[in-house]
Design an enzyme around this catalytic site. Structure first.
Site, PDB file in Angstrom:
ATOM      1  CB  THR A 124      37.570  79.198  35.470  1.00 51.63           C
ATOM      2  OG1 THR A 124      37.442  80.581  35.786  1.00 51.63           O
ATOM      3  CG2 THR A 124      39.027  78.883  35.207  1.00 51.63           C
ATOM      4  CE1 TYR A 126      40.717  82.088  34.174  1.00 57.05           C
ATOM      5  CE2 TYR A 126      41.419  84.254  33.482  1.00 57.05           C
ATOM      6  CZ  TYR A 126      40.713  83.101  33.251  1.00 57.05           C
ATOM      7  OH  TYR A 126      40.008  82.977  32.091  1.00 57.05           O
ATOM      8  CD  GLU A 127      38.189  84.197  38.414  1.00 54.71           C
ATOM      9  OE1 GLU A 127      37.936  84.398  39.622  1.00 54.71           O
ATOM     10  OE2 GLU A 127      38.169  85.108  37.577  1.00 54.71           O
ATOM     11  N   GLY A 128      41.582  81.403  41.648  1.00 51.27           N
ATOM     12  CA  GLY A 128      42.050  80.424  42.624  1.00 51.27           C
ATOM     13  C   GLY A 128      42.833  79.340  41.913  1.00 51.27           C
ATOM     14  CD  GLN A 136      39.413  76.358  42.642  1.00 52.70           C
ATOM     15  OE1 GLN A 136      38.322  75.989  43.053  1.00 52.70           O
ATOM     16  NE2 GLN A 136      39.754  77.638  42.555  1.00 52.70           N
TER      17      GLN A 136
END
Lengths: 595, 595
Positions: free
Chosen positions: A302, A442-444, A449
């Site tokens: 990402t 997306y992906e957190g 983060q």
């Protein structure tokens, strides 16, 4: 009509990063499993992937955006050309690059397979998603599967004959997957029957390959609520028969597709499991841990998406700025010229330099991190593995969020340089913005983060990982001589490191009294560390470029961009050094009815 | 299917700005032409426009985005419902709000007609564009037309029976309109025949009203090249007959529509003039000056667009954050709760507060500026008119660029809070981003606003306008008592004003030696002045809110947001105070081949 798009592989940039700066081929010699790799192998991979990217998937990027995927009678039709490109991808053996040798793969190191993510993702991110999810499913089954599962699924995923799919989210369970409701009922034969409705399931139905291997999070009947009761299952679209071929249709059916702001060539599915047969992957109730295998890979990919879309935008914007004749230089036009190219304007150069500075440091960061992943996995020395692992743990959330935030800014600047034509989407610039936007989500989501970085990666170990990174930076900056013209850059980087470090005990003290402090300071902490990392990388790149800058415009550009970075972008730290020192009460004491 | 969208008129916010803070009704008493206006008139207008916005055009916003406009056989079909809403708009007399009394208008002050821009634009910016361009054409003909032109066109535009259109851009002439190629050949009867192809012509063909009045920039045969040879023409779609009714079809024809990233309910036309009959508006070769009448109105409206889309995003994001149950509070959930609403998270509050802080100060700025325009136009005292005019000249580029940049940031944050659902466009959040994006580009791209501000508005008069504004701020901040808890806000605002002022002679000295310095520093200068203006406005709003904050959550929210603004957003100034001091050489010495 889709606007014309072209993509040019940034071969020279990659050679600079991988050979001149990182010297990846030499670094890989330390890792026995990759010690046979030579510079030439890297160059050949750049060339092969570059051809595929430029010729086979870049031309489909605008088509994917315009056509999208369509759904009819349970079937998903992918955009024109996507299916054929996938067949070519498999025929050329590309799915095997990342797979293990025992599964027919080439087991290339991450520093090389990162080229897949960059080149194919730059050319057509929507198309890359199909390949990426398959790789993720492969890695997940390889890490968690039993011998039988590995023997059945891994070679088929490695060849590309079968593809993977991830089914996590539900309407009530997005970021908080612990709220999921899909159930798994144990059967006498050891299998499970899954029932529930997943959404936002990427590439979970399409028209590629022979079978789709869904990895599905669900709760076994009677398991605890929340994330402690979640298990991971393999649910093939077609149940493998005795020969391991795709057999009986399983009752997992697509019910429709989501419309999305971007990555419109990727199908985002509603998938209903109606007593579908599934097989437990890994331990019961340990599904989240099993899936976390993929999370670091996904976050690094990402971060690369931020780089990739920035590269796309920059290629268009730089070309436009150099050729579009409009307005006059502040210094006056050359005689006989009715107008000058946009690039004569200082503010246009500011926008171009901003893109270069974020993009090229982001690329350096991505390949450096990938090499650290390789060291963490394959270095013969345990201390070296641990060192690399700690750096990767610390910096993965930074790369994911910082690079994707910067990617949104860069693609927006590319469109800004294009002006009205950019708003009309000429040469794809509006698509680059819409495509990269998802990387912040997306992906957190990027806010998460920041909390992961500050809470779990920095405060949780008392700042040890951060101090480790600062020692790396200090060692690196020690190569800049005291009388070097680059010394001010190095000193700025070291000084910022000290200022960040000084904040850690202050935040820790506040966070002890008020757990909300981590959330209140996380975003600024992440920006600060990102600014320092990019400062370190720009100083490094300038150090490598400087000896050749007098006779090579490529290297001169590196020096000019480093200078720009420290003048225009690095001082953003002054903003965040103030914000990070603000008490969380400023955010939290307001009653929620005030919003 | 378009996602469901709703819009709620922010009546309470408007009352706070217009009555409690600005006290517009009292301020208007100083202006003889508006002295009859009472608070109640303002409230009634909010109510009437609010109903139209909420009930008639807000429901069409998603439809406009999804359907767009279509082109077939020279005809443009607007999205379902747009045409009927326009008929209702005219039937309710709304086009008359801004028109002069002699044209059948109500001649309301800008501080009230700004409500049209806010409420209708928030509800459906694409739809507002039709009304806005008509208003612009009205103002332009009123300012530049001869008696006959005024008598013919103005009443018909004021009633809404005819609509307006602006035709400026061509493929080779965007920002640099001086490059245009459309020609105008003088005819024996005093008219002209126009030949050329315009593009990006907004609402230049559609299915509303009886006639479309194109205002067209073209070069009279033999006129000088560049912007000194441009004239403005009235080119009606149907030539008025002897009774002033729409008669013979003129040869100005739409050849197609542009596809756009956003404002998709607005037709953006290719328009071919094939010897079309046109009438000179104003003086020959003074077309740009004639059109500049509209530029300030347009820039103020564009600043409001930043506010409007931020309001839309905020309404959705705040509701989502308060109701979406996902994850747990850092302090631990209440017993028996499986999940908490998103608003318990500090970083979500940071994102909500950021939206509130930009949005509400932007709204205050917009109405304050509109009142200054009224004072500049209608105050009986010449000094007061001059004072207001100078403030408007200085701050219009700030409002246009700062508010639109912030609007892009705010709508992006609204989508971020929505997470994956936001990327799917739920409740319209992706449309708000795509719609507001154009505000950074049109009416002079934001980079040009920075140069206009620093070059023409600040350096050109030796900093007099800037000093004038700082005196206003100082007078305003003098109302904050030394022992007030708001005094630190006031002192921060004054101190930033001094730091900005101290930069002016430094930049001026650099710019004398290097004209590129204005472009190099313009963007940071604009951000700095914007941050100071918003700081001044937040201190002002806090001053008004403070006495009631203990018992009114509305006023408590104002205080909390002011506190947030100074803690989190205002320190961005530290970044730009460093950038503004950078020599333009950092940008300009790099050879253009390095990009």
């Amino acid at each position: 009509m889709p606007h014309t798009q072209t993509y040019a592989t940034p071969t020279r940039e990659l050679q600079f990063i991988l050979h001149e700066w990182l010297d990846a081929a030499t670094g890989l010699q330390e890792l026995p499993s990759h010690a046979g790799i030579r510079r030439n192998d890297i160059d050949e991979l750049i060339s092969a992937l570059g051809h595929f990217a430029e010729d086979e998937v870049a031309p489909l990027n605008a088509i994917g955006d315009t056509e999208g995927c369509s759904f009819h009678d349970g079937q998903v039709t992918t955009p024109a050309g996507f299916r054929e490109a996938y067949a070519s991808w498999c025929a050329q053996g590309f799915p095997r690059l990342t797979a293990a040798r025992e599964d027919g793969g080439r087991a290339l190191p991450n520093v090389m397979t990162n080229l897949v993510i960059e080149l194919v993702g730059s050319a057509n991110h929507s198309w890359l998603m199909y390949a990426s999810i398959s790789r993720g499913a492969y890695e997940c089954i390889r890490a968690n599967g039993n011998a039988q599962q590995r023997a059945l699924y891994l070679p088929r995923l490695a060849s590309g004959a079968w593809t993977g799919s991830m089914c996590m989210s539900e309407t009530l369970a997005g970021t908080d997957v612990g709220l999921l409701q899909t159930s798994a009922a144990p059967q006498a034969d050891g299998s499970y029957r899954l029932t529930g409705l997943k959404r936002m399931a990427t590439v979970s139905e399409h028209d590629f390959g022979e079978n789709i291997v869904h990895l599905v999070l669900a709760r076994i009947d009677g398991a605890p609520p929340g994330s402690r009761g979640i298990s991971l299952f393999i649910v093939p679209k077609f149940l493998p028969d005795a020969n391991g071929d795709a057999g009986e249709r399983n009752s997992a059916h697509c019910e429709g597709l989501e419309d999305k702001m971007g990555i419109r060539g990727t199908p985002t599915c509603w998938l209903r499991f109606d007593g579908a047969t599934g097989f437990l992957l890994g331990e019961a109730n340990k599904g989240l841990q099993a899936m976390f295998v993929m999370m670091n890979i996904a976050r690094l990919a990402t971060g690369m998406q931020g780089v990739n879309q920035s590269e796309r935008g920059y290629q268009v914007a730089a070309d436009h700025a150099r050729h579009r004749l409009q307005g006059r230089s502040a210094r006056g036009s050359a005689p006989g010229h009715e107008a000058d190219p946009l690039i004569v304007h200082a503010d246009v150069r500011r926008m171009l330099f901003t893109q270069k500075a974020w993009l090229e440091a982001g690329r350096a960061f991505g390949y450096w991190l990938a090499l650290q992943v390789d060291r963490a996995q394959a270095h013969p020395d345990a201390d070296a593995r641990h060192d690399a692992d700690e750096l990767v743990a610390l910096l993965t959330p930074v790369f994911k969020a910082f690079s994707s935030d910067n990617g949104y800014a860069c693609t927006t600047l590319a469109q800004q340089i294009m002006g009205g034509a950019g708003y009309l989407g000429e040469r794809g610039v509006d698509q680059f913005i819409r495509d990269v936007r998802v990387a912040q989500i997306y992906e957190g989501a990027n806010g998460i983060q920041g909390q992961d970085l500050l809470g779990r990666k920095v405060l949780a170990d008392g700042g040890d990982r951060l101090a480790r990174f600062q020692r790396h930076v200090a060692a690196s900056m020690a190569h800049i001589e005291p009388d070097s013209s680059l010394r001010p850059f190095a000193d700025s980087v070291l000084q910022l490191g000290e200022r960040i470090g000084a904040q850690v005990p202050r935040i820790a003290a506040r966070a002890t009294a008020n757990p909300d402090q981590v959330g209140a300071s996380g975003q600024s902490f992440l920006r600060l560390l990102g600014l320092q990392v990019y400062g370190w990388l720009w100083t490094e790149m300038a150090r490598v470029a400087q000896p050749q800058a007098d006779f090579s415009s490529f290297h001169a550009a590196k020096l000019a961009t480093a200078r720009f970075y420290f003048a225009y972008l690095f001082p953003e730290a002054e903003h965040h050094l103030r914000v990070i020192d603000i008490d969380a009460d400023v955010l939290m004491t307001a009653d929620e009815t005030l919003f």
